[in-house]
Design an enzyme around this catalytic site. Structure first.
Site, PDB file in Angstrom:
ATOM      1  NE  ARG A 218      -3.956   2.176   2.147  1.00 33.22           N
ATOM      2  CZ  ARG A 218      -3.906   3.482   2.425  1.00 33.22           C
ATOM      3  NH1 ARG A 218      -2.787   4.007   2.905  1.00 33.22           N
ATOM      4  NH2 ARG A 218      -4.949   4.264   2.208  1.00 33.22           N
ATOM      5  CB  CYS A 219       3.940   2.187   1.846  1.00 32.38           C
ATOM      6  SG  CYS A 219       3.469   2.191   3.579  1.00 32.38           S
ATOM      7  CG  MET A 220       6.305   0.257  -1.898  1.00 32.71           C
ATOM      8  SD  MET A 220       7.360  -1.116  -2.465  1.00 32.71           S
ATOM      9  CE  MET A 220       6.185  -2.473  -2.503  1.00 32.71           C
TER      10      MET A 220
END
Length: 408
Positions: free
Chosen positions: A397-399
């Site tokens: 999700r962060c990426m």
């Protein structure tokens, strides 16, 4: 997309975390990661020195999984290069954000800016992302620059941006609009200048309106969860401040992009830097959550009201979320099976999943217990390698910055 090529595109925008993903923005690890050293990795927010070639292989595999599921993958470096090639204003925007006269002094700043204006788009994009050292300055002058004389050759004249890998934080989409955030830590502040440049000048985003722009109170995209259409959760902790959450809520209400915002206090720690490090959506009514916070995570519910806003007292997050979403209960899938496993897998981004559709998520393969629990709960898990991508403390999700999802 490449300039001059006609492509069929979907309508941009997102109203949830789990609607079928159509378009996403990723950043393939590049030269900026090669700037990390044992002396600067802490300041640049990495817990180790990634093997860059392996990180690129892992990221390519991640992008490949998304493409195999019909997702259009836009790479940030390509978007930046294309925007710089398309617009002179974009070039000025990027250069002015990268060259800090207060730190470099006027003589050096002027000389550096003049040099950067001569670069082709791809070379300029590389400098804006990977930075530049004093040794790499291509001009010999600057005899009048005390700054240049007093710096060591390996010092950065333009700081690198290794955290560009985490495209979630500098912008997020809500409804048909994009929100440009304000990043809290010095190592990441300039990332939003590149995001802003891309959305302002790349033809793919022509006509896209802004949802929220803050130049003061920090808000980071990793703290923002679109729980359901019109319902947004905002983590408040190390990276997003109470003032930032409140400003975001009021802006979303003013633009009719949300009717309820949950402000969720989280620990101010490296392990829980964003809300999405302890909780992400995996289905329309389900989250994967770090069990150590299930019983303690709370939320202040902010409602749109005729005279402004109404703020309710804090109640348990799972209760507040279910009520705001209009469902009987929010299903919670724990990270791990025991306290030690749960803590290890939370640290390794077991909670940080990217939904490709309701009940279909991408997750790091190393979090075997969490992935098994997801599968037992009916969630399809697409596991990816992450021995090197995880050194910056961020998961799938962060990426990723979803730019288009099907509406729920």
């Amino acid at each position: 997309m490449r300039l001059g090529v006609t492509v069929l595109t979907v309508t941009l925008g997102c109203d949830s975390e789990v609607g079928t993903l159509r378009v996403v923005i990723l950043h393939r690890p590049g030269a900026e990661l090669q700037r990390l050293t044992p002396q600067n990795n802490d300041a640049l927010l990495f817990d180790g020195l990634p093997w860059v070639a392996r990180a690129q292989e892992e990221h390519d595999a991640f992008a490949g999984v998304l493409r195999s599921r019909g997702v259009e993958v836009l790479l940030l470096a390509d978007l930046l290069t294309e925007a710089l090639a398309h617009s002179g204003a974009a070039r000025m925007h990027g250069i002015s954000a990268a060259v800090d006269a207060r730190r470099l002094g006027l003589p050096l700043a002027k000389e550096l800016s003049a040099y950067l204006r001569t670069l082709e788009a791809a070379a300029l994009a590389r400098v804006l992302m990977a930075g530049m050292t004093f040794t790499e300055l291509p001009f010999a002058g600057s005899e009048l620059s005390l700054v240049r004389r007093m710096h060591h050759g390996g010092d950065f004249v333009i700081e690198p941006l290794p955290n560009l890998l985490f495209t979630r934080d500098s912008s997020f989409w809500i409804g048909p609009r994009v929100a440009i955030t304000s990043l809290a830590l010095p190592a990441r502040v300039r990332e939003t200048s590149l995001t802003d440049l891309i959305y302002a000048h790349h033809p793919r985003f022509l006509g896209v309106r802004r949802a929220y722009e803050s130049r003061s109170a920090p808000v980071e995209g990793g703290d923002v969860l679109l729980l359901a259409p019109g319902v947004v959760a905002v983590g408040v902790g190390e990276r997003t401040t109470p003032a930032g959450a409140e400003a975001l809520a009021r802006s979303l209400f003013d633009d009719d992009l949300a009717h309820t915002v949950l402000a969720v206090p989280i620990a101010q720690s490296r392990a829980q830097m964003h809300l999405d490090t302890v909780c992400t959506m995996v289905d329309v009514d389900a989250v994967v959550m770090y069990p150590n916070v299930v019983d303690t995570l709370s939320a202040f519910t902010i409602h749109r009201a005729s005279d402004g806003v109404k703020i309710d007292d804090a109640v348990p997050f799972v209760q507040a979320a279910a009520e705001a979403m209009g469902i009987d209960r929010l299903r919670v899938i724990d990270t791990g099976l025991d306290p030690v496993t749960a803590e290890r897998e939370q640290w390794d981004d077991g909670n940080n999943t990217l939904a490709l559709a309701p009940g279909v998520v991408v997750a790091y393969e190393r979090n075997t217990e969490t992935n098994a629990r997801l599968a037992d709960s009916g969630i399809e898990v697409l596991a990816i390698e992450a021995s090197e991508l995880g050194t910056g403390r961020g998961g799938p999700r962060c990426m990723s910055c979803p730019a288009a999802r099907d509406p729920l």
